[in-house]
Design an enzyme around this catalytic site. Sequence first.
Site, PDB file in Angstrom:
ATOM      1  N   TRP A 340       0.819  -1.223   0.000  1.00  0.00           N
ATOM      2  CA  TRP A 340       0.000   0.000   0.000  1.00  0.00           C
ATOM      3  C   TRP A 340       0.845   1.261   0.000  1.00  0.00           C
ATOM      4  CZ3 TRP A 340      -1.310   3.253   4.553  1.00  0.00           C
ATOM      5  CH2 TRP A 340      -0.442   3.033   5.631  1.00  0.00           C
ATOM      6  N   ASP A 341       2.137   1.112   0.356  1.00  0.00           N
ATOM      7  CA  ASP A 341       3.063   2.241   0.314  1.00  0.00           C
ATOM      8  C   ASP A 341       2.970   2.987  -1.016  1.00  0.00           C
ATOM      9  OD1 ASP A 341       3.834   0.114   1.931  1.00  0.00           O
ATOM     10  OD2 ASP A 341       5.960   0.564   1.811  1.00  0.00           O
ATOM     11  N   GLU A 467       0.365  -2.317  12.348  1.00  0.00           N
ATOM     12  CA  GLU A 467       0.458  -3.778  12.306  1.00  0.00           C
ATOM     13  C   GLU A 467       0.683  -4.411  13.674  1.00  0.00           C
ATOM     14  OE1 GLU A 467       3.272  -4.837   9.272  1.00  0.00           O
ATOM     15  OE2 GLU A 467       2.214  -3.674   7.763  1.00  0.00           O
ATOM     16  N   LYS A 543       2.545   0.386  16.113  1.00  0.00           N
ATOM     17  CA  LYS A 543       3.768   0.268  15.323  1.00  0.00           C
ATOM     18  C   LYS A 543       4.015   1.540  14.525  1.00  0.00           C
ATOM     19  CE  LYS A 543       5.950  -2.764  11.883  1.00  0.00           C
ATOM     20  NZ  LYS A 543       5.689  -3.737  10.809  1.00  0.00           N
ATOM     21  N   GLN A 544       2.939   2.098  13.975  1.00  0.00           N
ATOM     22  CA  GLN A 544       3.113   3.190  13.024  1.00  0.00           C
ATOM     23  C   GLN A 544       1.845   4.033  12.984  1.00  0.00           C
ATOM     24  OE1 GLN A 544       2.910  -0.342  10.339  1.00  0.00           O
ATOM     25  NE2 GLN A 544       2.712   1.261   8.822  1.00  0.00           N
TER      26      GLN A 544
END
Lengths: 731, 731
Positions: A340-341, A467, A543-544
């Site tokens: 998806w980046d 994630e 995580k992000q």
Amino acid sequence: MSEIAPAEPWIVREVGAPVEEDGELLQGESIFALANGHVGLRGNLEEPHLGGMPGTFLNSLFEERDLQYPEEGYGFPERTQTIVNGPNGKRISLAVDGESFDLRTGEVRRHERVLDLRAGTLTREVEWVSPSGVALWLRTERLVSFVRPSVAAMRYSVRAEAELRIESDLVVDEELPSPREDDPRASAIFQDPFEPVSHDDDQLVCRTRRSNISVAAAVTHTGAEGTISSSPELIRWTTTGRGEITFEKFLAYHWPASDQAVTDRDVAARDGFDTLAAEQREYLDDFWAGADVEVDGDPDIQQAVRFGLFHVLQAGAQAGPHPIPAKGLTGNGYDGHTLWDTETYVLRMLTYTHPGCVGPALKWRHSTLGHARDRARELGLQGAAFPWRTISGPECSGYWPAGTAALHVNADIADAVLRYHAATGDDEFMREAGHELLTETANLWKSVAYTDDEGVAHIAGVTGPDEYTALMDDNIYTNLMAQQNLAAVGVELPLSLPYSERRRVHEQAAGFTRLPEWTFTDHDYPLMLSHHYLNLYRKQVVKQADLVLAMMTRSDAFTPDEKRRNFEYYEARTVRDSSLSAPIQAVLAAELGHLQLAHDYLAEAALLDLRGGGESGGDGLHIAACAGAWIALVMGFGGLRDHDGELSFGPRLPPGLQRLAFHLHWRGASLCVTVKRDSVTYTSDGEVTFRHEGKEVRVRAGEELTFAIDPVDDIPAPPSPRPPRRHTVSS
Amino acid sequence: MSEIAPAEPWIVREVGAPVEEDGELLQGESIFALANGHVGLRGNLEEPHLGGMPGTFLNSLFEERDLQYPEEGYGFPERTQTIVNGPNGKRISLAVDGESFDLRTGEVRRHERVLDLRAGTLTREVEWVSPSGVALWLRTERLVSFVRPSVAAMRYSVRAEAELRIESDLVVDEELPSPREDDPRASAIFQDPFEPVSHDDDQLVCRTRRSNISVAAAVTHTGAEGTISSSPELIRWTTTGRGEITFEKFLAYHWPASDQAVTDRDVAARDGFDTLAAEQREYLDDFWAGADVEVDGDPDIQQAVRFGLFHVLQAGAQAGPHPIPAKGLTGNGYDGHTLWDTETYVLRMLTYTHPGCVGPALKWRHSTLGHARDRARELGLQGAAFPWRTISGPECSGYWPAGTAALHVNADIADAVLRYHAATGDDEFMREAGHELLTETANLWKSVAYTDDEGVAHIAGVTGPDEYTALMDDNIYTNLMAQQNLAAVGVELPLSLPYSERRRVHEQAAGFTRLPEWTFTDHDYPLMLSHHYLNLYRKQVVKQADLVLAMMTRSDAFTPDEKRRNFEYYEARTVRDSSLSAPIQAVLAAELGHLQLAHDYLAEAALLDLRGGGESGGDGLHIAACAGAWIALVMGFGGLRDHDGELSFGPRLPPGLQRLAFHLHWRGASLCVTVKRDSVTYTSDGEVTFRHEGKEVRVRAGEELTFAIDPVDDIPAPPSPRPPRRHTVSS
């Protein structure tokens, strides 16, 4: 020992000889990779046998392998795709008076590599004395042509008072080092992916054994006399002489194999290296004119954002019918997969800096609709379910709770379609691919969303960007992006946005703020290498950027006060174990007035690969983080927002920067935004309407629109378990 | 073609020759398996080469193999354990006038196998005519001694007017068929697990290659003269004669290898088959006296519950220092692993029917505490986290969301400890193992549970018994069982029990009743073979009793009205894709007055392996479903409940039964409960205090306590997407 030299505005310079022991060789191979999105040459040194990871990556040239599961499950992908190392034409061996040129022997008096971001070339200069005392000067130049997708070229010059013998190769199935088996993120490496098809002195034709993709690799040399030998796996051109030898080498690749490889090679050789280099510079001049970002006051960031722009361009420029992988064509990380980046980071930047390659990238997604529709059925859904990881379209993700379950990738694709269309007005693209992508992703959401007893709509059991949290209900990022996706096809569906009244913050997903807190005693990041998912998933550890990403992409869905409280809450729980995180945190930090923090996050993203110490990017650059540097600057300090197809700016510089200027493509015009400490100036070569600090304004060709910026004090960073390193501006 | 003959009270009879094509051969091998919990002989025919799955299972004789993951994760088990086929002493080849005895050739005039549940023997009688016309009569008898854990014995008699040649083998590493690769539940099969260590005419010693477990297998023959040859992988005893041959064969196994194998074999051979058979009957007479269940009015159920009791005894009797696997020693299903079935189903029944083997089974768990403590640390928890699947203690589950995440196994172990102690008063066991098991499992819950902002305690992100729902918060079964576990060590912690005010039912886990409903158009069960977990997990579809199980095990935690509404709600959403489900649904159906439904569920559980049509039990019997038949009868129609260490009954017969009588061991006494349509009678050989319909009563030795049962009408079954087959009583 080698190191990246202090920042220069348009140059990335390495001084010293890279050696294999401490990862700098691998890192340098990624940093100095050349590519045009179609063909990629990792920055391997010419001479063989100095470790490293050879890489000639031809976009979507992959091999298949079976996936093994300890416990099978319905719909678990049975096989995956892994990018392979294609026929290597970079390899050139040199002997002086019978002694091999090898940096591990003799004396290296000077070793320098220069990546020129305007020229689009990699130059290497070496002064070396052989063990028996022969002094040698070597210069190599390399380019992968942005203009001729199939072509790469080199120029090789060597001088020594000695007998010189050069073997210049095109080699198939060269030996590769073993993969790192201790890291779940490591890639599979195929040692021997090709079977030979044919060979002559002009080209090698080979074919991947299982995926059955044929490749024609053509090579020729000019400027010196040589002899050629060929075998199924090697074309070797050998030249000898004394004193000085200079030659040029031209490579061309076509896959599936076609005679066009030899033709392209011949045309390139006829035109010569200098012509190719001139074209390259012209192409880049054009690119930089419309895409450059100037950063006054921080040379490291100035260099890094251009390095990032350059590498994103290298990943996307001619990707054409193929995808843009997470590592571009700089390494085999993530098996060469696209995630998806691409839509969320890379295409976001390219839409405004090089829109010409965005349509093809989204058409690639469209070309995989068949796979995505099949996958949706397999998941019990309608519409299209695009894969979490893939090269040619089928789902290649082997751990579904943090892969297939992240359905948001579908809304991210729709978001990229909407952005591209808003920025370019490319209606033909919409007719050919865009509308169908919007419709089919919206159909997915229609089948995923459901309405509960109280009439509230939900999306249950999916995974958001974070994630370390999986299979939750009503992930806000997913819900907001799905809502936008549905709105684009005329379906208004307000989805539940969980909110904790007690903590007065939004919940990343339903119930998130009620989970146990993580105990931040551990500094052994990334946490996933020392903590079980069962532990991570059950806790408030992120995580992000996830909700924080939603506050950027759907800035309209949150009040400033909500943003402030949410940002503080999630800062205290986010560990940034993904390189996708820092750029987004930079953007929200800037919006909320944490200007130094934003600068620090920007630096973390921008310097990750370039000055990361040889740790993380050996298997390829983090292309999304490269785009992330741009995002942090332009969306952070430039304050660009673009939801609802409208451009808006809210610029504000951090204490360390004097000036920030950036160019954006917008509906055929080039808009330049110049931010200073106390003002912002908008200029354009065409009429552009946008919002400045919420107010609609219009700039016409040749006009200069300047607004004052109220000075503000930097607001200190909220507490974080893992604050970014304080970035100090190098003088 | 063979079939299981109509039910006889104490006999399971197969008539006709089992052939390999339609699964009946495999199913018969499981049904006619003999075992004592230590050594197990699958019901393979003596003559080789008729397909099937050879099985000589020595409890915990396993081999290790590496697990491969498409994407690695911290704490994912690196290897697993798989039970292997041990040295096979069942194999006996026969030739008449040079023609091999083979059921696929010649004419089978009669073929019958009889499993005698009181004798504990398997007898086979064959009348066969060879292709060239020689008539042959064959009778074999087999037992695995309950009294002598290491010993199995056979008697072989053959008669024919011809030259007879018999080769009787003990063979290592015989060839096995390939596993079914299409089913995620299929087991790995090791083709060649052993390396030879030594051999002579008395015994073979071999060793598993990787797990390094040595085995001594001793064999001898009596009653006829023969010659012996031996090689590293085979001892062959050959005898020839004309007219009639009868001999006995004795096997003894020790692992790790020891000379005791030969000694045990010698003692057994000296005593002879008849003595072993007499001991066997005596052991079983004693067992049945304290464990029998009489069912008047339904011969199929009568036979099946005894078949189940017998096989559970065979799985547990001498399991001793080893675990009781999910398939007992009847097949290699689930790789020979032990799961939560053992404590929740098997030990529940054995506690009341054969308590002597429950202490050792729980001591086996205790012996693995080291692994469980390590695993807890690995999961970021305290105390002990017992594995979802294992043979010797380490976690062997390869899909953690429906494995490791099912932490309830720890509370199930604690529950079994509490039940065993309440039923036996075995304080020494508690000192040696029980208290520590309770403490360490309670410590796990202390570290898992947390209190939210409102002061409510929760358990987040775990999986309950229902494997179609995973990683949810506040699974009610888990919370109630954990609460009991904690209370047992003096910690009172009320955990959240999610409840939907709108639907007026408890939620299996937080938010469950808000999930989308499953569309029950599909009859392709089990759903997991045609639907992705992402689809299943997001929906209100239940694989197996979960909240309904909680209403049985923690009957005290729900009001009758709650039970009624909950049962109806979950009946409409439960597909019974696990054999663990029907017995529990039978219990709650009976409690709530759905008596015919309870009878139908009982029949489904009880007849699963015995009359399941050769589909499901080929890789071993469902031992938990065997115990489930008992649970359905005794806890369903007997109304036995036992939370808080107290026995209680609420008996009520379904329309189809005239009388149900069962025996329970309780603190040294044997309590007999006889339920008729209008009354229940309690007798005992010692003093037992219990509750009858909520009222405390006491029965003393020799007393007979009779209560009237109010006649009730059967309440029709609530709607279900997959109702059980209506069970009709065979006449």
